[in-house]
Design an enzyme around this catalytic site. Structure first.
Site, mmCIF file in Angstrom:
data_model
loop_
_atom_site.group_PDB
_atom_site.id
_atom_site.type_symbol
_atom_site.label_atom_id
_atom_site.label_comp_id
_atom_site.label_asym_id
_atom_site.label_seq_id
_atom_site.Cartn_x
_atom_site.Cartn_y
_atom_site.Cartn_z
ATOM 1 N N ASP A 41 0.884 -1.162 0.000
ATOM 2 C CA ASP A 41 0.000 0.000 0.000
ATOM 3 C C ASP A 41 0.928 1.219 0.000
ATOM 4 O O ASP A 41 2.152 1.085 0.151
ATOM 5 C CB ASP A 41 -0.943 -0.001 1.206
ATOM 6 C CG ASP A 41 -2.128 0.958 1.000
ATOM 7 O OD1 ASP A 41 -2.072 1.791 0.063
ATOM 8 O OD2 ASP A 41 -3.111 0.881 1.758
HETATM 9 C C1 BGC Z 1 -4.952 3.453 0.264
HETATM 10 C C2 BGC Z 1 -5.057 2.519 -0.915
HETATM 11 C C3 BGC Z 1 -4.857 3.296 -2.190
HETATM 12 C C4 BGC Z 1 -3.504 3.986 -2.138
HETATM 13 C C5 BGC Z 1 -3.180 4.784 -3.375
HETATM 14 C C6 BGC Z 1 -3.672 4.265 0.217
HETATM 15 O O1 BGC Z 1 -3.665 5.230 1.216
HETATM 16 O O2 BGC Z 1 -5.031 2.720 1.458
HETATM 17 O O3 BGC Z 1 -6.305 1.884 -0.929
HETATM 18 O O4 BGC Z 1 -4.971 2.448 -3.299
HETATM 19 O O5 BGC Z 1 -3.489 4.866 -1.031
HETATM 20 O O6 BGC Z 1 -3.983 5.897 -3.482
#
Ligand code: BGC
Length: 767
Positions: free
Chosen positions: A283
């Site tokens: 993530d």
């Molecule tokens: C979120 C993800 C997301 C990523 C990119 C993160 O903070 O938890 O779900 O895909 O950011 O935006």
């Protein structure tokens, strides 16, 4: 695009000219593969999967320097990971999100002003799950795949398949269900639809990202049994049945180790037992340790600069960049761990649009908007109807539409899932469009969302969480705006019928990310009390008009005891996407017969949910999942606890009868057959839900577990036989001591119904 095609051509030529060479390389790689441990197993599996193109990719790895390999496994901008220009290997391009391709960032973190990035805004994940229609899951993914491809994306960061453990989780709207089986089945359709367009799915967040409070560090303490029976099955489904090409690791820890580089979750389960040969993406900023990321399964590291210097990212300082280089050069970690990651990245590139031409894609086309409409029509759930719905517009001169949400657009908020929607039809617009000039539609906002920093703890940024303790603030959030309320009640009194549209909102215009938000990333809710004085408002409206339908938006339920008993009709609309207003109007006026079913239990208050009643939420540093496998209806039904609306429940304007249940055993499967008849006078759809119950288990098991479902459409008076097939896995449980799936012989009861609390037919089968 040009350079991508030329890579593909180069690869094909390379294959034709070097077949013997490739064979030698493949055998050599096989022989020199490392000797022990997870890495050995993973590499062997990789080699087993190897097609000619895989051998080509392997040979490419041999041409790379260590620096070049590392470039492929960490971010090169906000939403790309690096390429290798010398070898014509492009960057991989990622995009959120689960219900629409996110707006453009360029290489930075802020939305570009003039980008051509308007997109189809589909109903959110929990609305998709409420359709219980697997075909729609596929169609949903197909829309996203087409739009992502048209915008040059290789990987779409969805679906969200975390289990809804507590109704307070701020991201429940992006997720699907409290039930692993429903989550898995809807997720598989999504993944296939998306990947059939050549765009990689990235089911997230693996795993136990079940709260936003302290999401970067919280340690979820979960038994192996609960992990395997509740939190892992949907991931297993999307990996094994959906064949997802990538998976996103979660921020949180699970039993003491960060999920993104978790030895057991990633090496043993995902890449070992499930034979996942794709990319485990971090993530954004979920990598916390170079050595662990190298050894325990993280294949690409994204976003780490988010936690360092947001405006001046130095990508070479990512854990999987210079620090990894140092570790490998020092001999602390073998370079083959990097090779394994690179091979996975190249494989993903080969499978997805990154290297090959999967066609041009389509964006903002009418058929995509039509899909958004179909999902909303089937995903909106009718929960109460004392006979006032459907409304007959020929009997209405004036209708009052009341509530801030009736005229609010949601696409652009909620966190990383935000979409720059081509358009969004609000409920007010949908109702006006449908009734045309025949009915006078009057509107009053009724209540006003407001923001008060004192309502929140922390700095309002990513790490901030709403205080659960501050009762005074809770009261403040519930205060009505007297003037708006008086104006609305006066309109309601004069009108022939009222449609109140309220519920949760994603956030406030003009507020920084994370501030003042409900149903949004980085925040959990305080409780399930209706905000901004809506409860009082609904009560006042009910007092003056007995033809009031309440429509609520949101990623969860609200407390209902103070307004539901006097409310004649209630529709749960979630966040229903760009055509949501149309679908709401069609259901209210009977052009569409509702068929959505709840994918989560609507309990009376958040304190009733097992995560709060017998477990812990949100914990402090660590959160104990003491409720174990008793999540959602598994707890409410086994303990016979009262709920407002049960899992799987949803009304229709027609009635259905279930008859003639036949359960037969055929070698290693069990066939469940039942006849469903539409006994009303309208065409409609019903969901046949099949639950399994062991009558005398040797370990404790829930009263029922969903193991099959089918949605069926029937004309008035007609019948059809529905068949649901159960296999061995439908009867297994994860043994808490032996730590493996066990099929226990004995008598099982097959329960068939249209909600977990409305079992219409039962039959036994002996295994
Ligand atoms: C979120 C993800 C997301 C990523 C990119 C993160 O903070 O938890 O779900 O895909 O950011 O935006």
């Amino acid at each position: 695009m040009e350079s991508r095609k030329s890579v593909s051509k180069t690869l094909n030529l390379f294959i034709m000219n070097h077949k013997l060479f490739l064979l030698v390389i493949a055998v050599a790689v096989l022989l020199i593969s490392c000797s022990t441990g997870d890495e050995q197993a993973a590499q062997n599996r990789d080699l087993n999967h190897m097609s000619v193109s895989e051998a080509t990719l392997d040979s490419l790895i041999n041409l790379m320097t260590l620096e070049e390999k590392l470039d492929l496994i960490h971010a090169s901008s906000s939403f790309t990971s690096g390429g290798i220009p010398r070898l014509d290997i492009p960057e991989l391009v990622f995009s959120d999100g689960p219900h629409g391709v996110r707006h453009e960032h360029g290489r930075g973190w802020y939305a570009l002003e003039d980008a051509d990035d308007q997109a189809t805004y589909l109903p959110v994940g929990i609305c998709l799950a409420s359709t219980w229609n697997k075909d729609l899951g596929y169609d949903y993914g197909e829309v996203l795949g087409n739009e992502a491809k048209e915008r040059g994306k290789d990987v779409l960061l969805g679906p969200g398949v975390n289990i809804i453990r507590s109704p307070l989780n701020g991201r429940n709207f992006e997720y699907l269900s409290e039930d692993p089986f429903l989550t898995g089945k809807m997720g598989v359709g999504y993944v296939k639809g998306l990947q059939d367009q050549g765009v990689a799915a990235c089911p997230k967040h693996y795993t136990a990202n079940n709260q936003e409070t302290d999401r970067h560090n919280i340690n979820a303490v979960i038994s192996k049994r609960a992990l395997h029976e509740i939190y892992l099955p949907a991931f297993k489904d999307v990996v094994q049945d959906g064949e997802a090409w990538s998976v996103m690791g979660a921020y949180n820890k699970v039993n003491g180790q960060y999920a993104t580089h978790h030895e057991y979750l990633n090496n043993v389960v995902l890449k070992g037992n499930w034979e996942f040969d794709g990319v485990l993406l971090s993530d954004w900023a979920s990598v916390k340790d170079t050595r662990e990321a190298l050894l325990y399964g993280t294949d690409i590291e994204m976003g780490t600069e988010l936690l360092r210097d947001f405006n001046n990212p130095v990508y070479n300082e990512f854990y999987l960049a210079n620090p990894a280089k140092e570790m490998i050069e020092n001999g602390e970690v073998d370079e083959r761990f990097v090779d394994n990651k690179v091979r996975r990245v190249l494989r993903l590139m080969h499978r997805s649009t990154a290297l090959t031409d999967h066609g041009p894609g389509k964006r903002n086309v009418p058929e995509h908007q039509q899909k958004a409409l179909e999902v909303a029509r089937e995903g909106i759930v009718l929960l109460k109807n004392d006979g006032i719905l459907p409304m007959d517009k020929s009997e209405i001169n004036t209708i009052a539409v009341i509530g801030h949400n009736a005229n609010r657009r949601f696409a652009g908020r909620g966190g990383s899932s935000q979409v720059n929607a081509l358009y969004e039809i609000t409920p007010l617009e949908g109702i006006r469009n449908l009734v045309g000039d025949d009915v006078d539609v009057v509107f009053a906002e009724g209540y006003e969302p407001y923001y008060d920093e004192s309502l929140f703890r922390g700095d309002g940024g990513d790490a901030a969480s709403q205080s659960r303790e501050n009762r005074q603030d809770v009261e403040l959030a519930r205060t009505a705006n007297e003037d708006l309320m008086q104006e609305a009640v006066a309109l309601a009194e004069e009108a022939d019928a009222v449609i109140f549209v309220g519920g949760w909102i994603h956030g406030h215009e003009g507020m920084p990310w994370g501030q003042g938000t409900y149903d949004a990333e980085a925040r959990d809710k305080l409780n399930l009390k209706l905000i901004f004085g809506q409860e009082e408002l609904i009560r006042e409206i009910n007092r003056v008009n007995d033809r009031t339908a309440v429509v609520l938006m949101g990623g969860s339920n609200v407390e209902m005891e103070n307004w539901l008993p006097d409310t004649p009709a209630y529709l749960q609309a979630w966040y229903p996407g760009m055509e949501g207003g149309t679908a709401i109007a069609e259901i209210i006026f009977g052009d569409v017969n509702p068929s959505g079913k709840l994918p989560m239990t609507f309990a009376n208050s958040h304190e009733d949910y097992p995560s709060h009643a017998i477990g812990e939420f949100p914990g402090d540093g660590s959160v104990e999942y003491t409720e174990g496998i008793y999540v959602g209806y598994r707890y409410f039904d086994t303990q016979d606890k009262p709920v407002t609306f049960p899992f799987g429940f949803g009304l229709s304007y027609t009635t259905f009868e279930f008859s003639e249940l036949n359960v037969t055993r055929e070698e290693d499967r069990v066939l469940v057959q039942t006849t469903v008849t539409n006994t009303g006078d309208r065409a409609g759809s019903e969901v046949v839900q099949v639950y399994v119950h062991h009558r005398d288990p040797s370990v404790e098991r829930p009263l029922r577990e969903l193991k099959g479902f089918e949605k069926i459409q029937l004309d008035p008076g007609s019948s059809a036989m529905v068949t649901v097939e159960l296999d061995e896995s439908s009867f297994q449980y994860y043994h808490p001591d032996e730590l493996e799936w066990v099929l226990e012989s004995g008598e099982y009861e097959i329960q068939v119904g249209n909600s977990s609390r409305d079992i219409k037919l039962r039959a036994d089968v002996v295994l």
